[in-house]
Design a protein around this motif. Sequence first.
Motif, PDB file in Angstrom:
ATOM      1  N   ALA A  85     -18.787 -89.146  59.669  1.00 17.09           N
ATOM      2  CA  ALA A  85     -17.368 -89.308  59.363  1.00 17.09           C
ATOM      3  C   ALA A  85     -16.959 -90.777  59.421  1.00 17.09           C
ATOM      4  N   ALA A  86     -17.519 -91.526  60.360  1.00 11.75           N
ATOM      5  CA  ALA A  86     -17.217 -92.956  60.436  1.00 11.75           C
ATOM      6  C   ALA A  86     -17.712 -93.687  59.188  1.00 11.75           C
ATOM      7  N   ASP A  87     -18.892 -93.316  58.710  1.00 12.93           N
ATOM      8  CA  ASP A  87     -19.392 -93.899  57.465  1.00 12.93           C
ATOM      9  C   ASP A  87     -18.438 -93.598  56.312  1.00 12.93           C
ATOM     10  N   ALA A  88     -17.993 -92.347  56.238  1.00 11.06           N
ATOM     11  CA  ALA A  88     -17.123 -91.935  55.140  1.00 11.06           C
ATOM     12  C   ALA A  88     -15.842 -92.761  55.114  1.00 11.06           C
ATOM     13  N   ALA A  89     -15.242 -92.957  56.279  1.00 15.51           N
ATOM     14  CA  ALA A  89     -14.001 -93.728  56.349  1.00 15.51           C
ATOM     15  C   ALA A  89     -14.233 -95.178  55.939  1.00 15.51           C
ATOM     16  N   SER A  90     -15.332 -95.767  56.380  1.00 18.59           N
ATOM     17  CA  SER A  90     -15.631 -97.156  56.045  1.00 18.59           C
ATOM     18  C   SER A  90     -15.922 -97.319  54.560  1.00 18.59           C
ATOM     19  N   VAL A  91     -16.748 -96.422  54.014  1.00 16.94           N
ATOM     20  CA  VAL A  91     -17.164 -96.539  52.610  1.00 16.94           C
ATOM     21  C   VAL A  91     -15.991 -96.289  51.672  1.00 16.94           C
TER      22      VAL A  91
END
Length: 215
Positions: A187-193
């Motif tokens: 989820a952290a990756d998704a928000a950053s990307v």
Amino acid sequence: MTASAGRPTLLVIAKEPVPGRVKTRLTPPYTPQEAAALAKASLCDTLDAVLRVPARRRVLVLDGEPGPWLPRGFDVVPQVSGGLDERITGAFACCDDGPALLVGMDTPQLTGELLAGIGPDGHDAWFGPAADGGFWALGLADPSRAGSVVRGVPMSTDRTGAIQRRRLVDAGLSVRDLPLLRDVDTAADAASVAGLCPPGSRFAAMLTSLAEVAR
């Protein structure tokens, strides 16, 4: 000489976006259905980016079945069985002579500009490192060499990318490094990307939609 001379075959290796089979590390906080929706959006963004790159052929190397989300302009071939190294090797095996570049479905921030010049730029290989230690792109001027430089590389570790690039160098290939990108795994990756995606991104729009529903 034809207009397509030197242009690469572009390969996208992907899973059919089925709940419970894709992006399982997004669950929780997302449901399997929401994770699949994000996977579908990421895949669609990737396919759109690939369509913007001049190519001799575009191929979706798919685990599963194509759906209405698949745009025109792609051949579809099934993934071979085995580990990811075998599946990557199998993807390159469907190419004819000439350069080929493979990307995954986990970098919806991909743009055609990031892939500009691949093929006619004179390199033997192209390598796109991922922030988690893997890689998001791998290209070979001679796709028939894929087995010797990919097979046996340990996948899904924080050293996968370094080992894969070393294999290219040790094989005597000149390597062009592509920009570092972040895969969407968590989820952290998704928000950053999502914040890095170009305008019109389906992935960014889907993430925003899911956040609004959760409020």
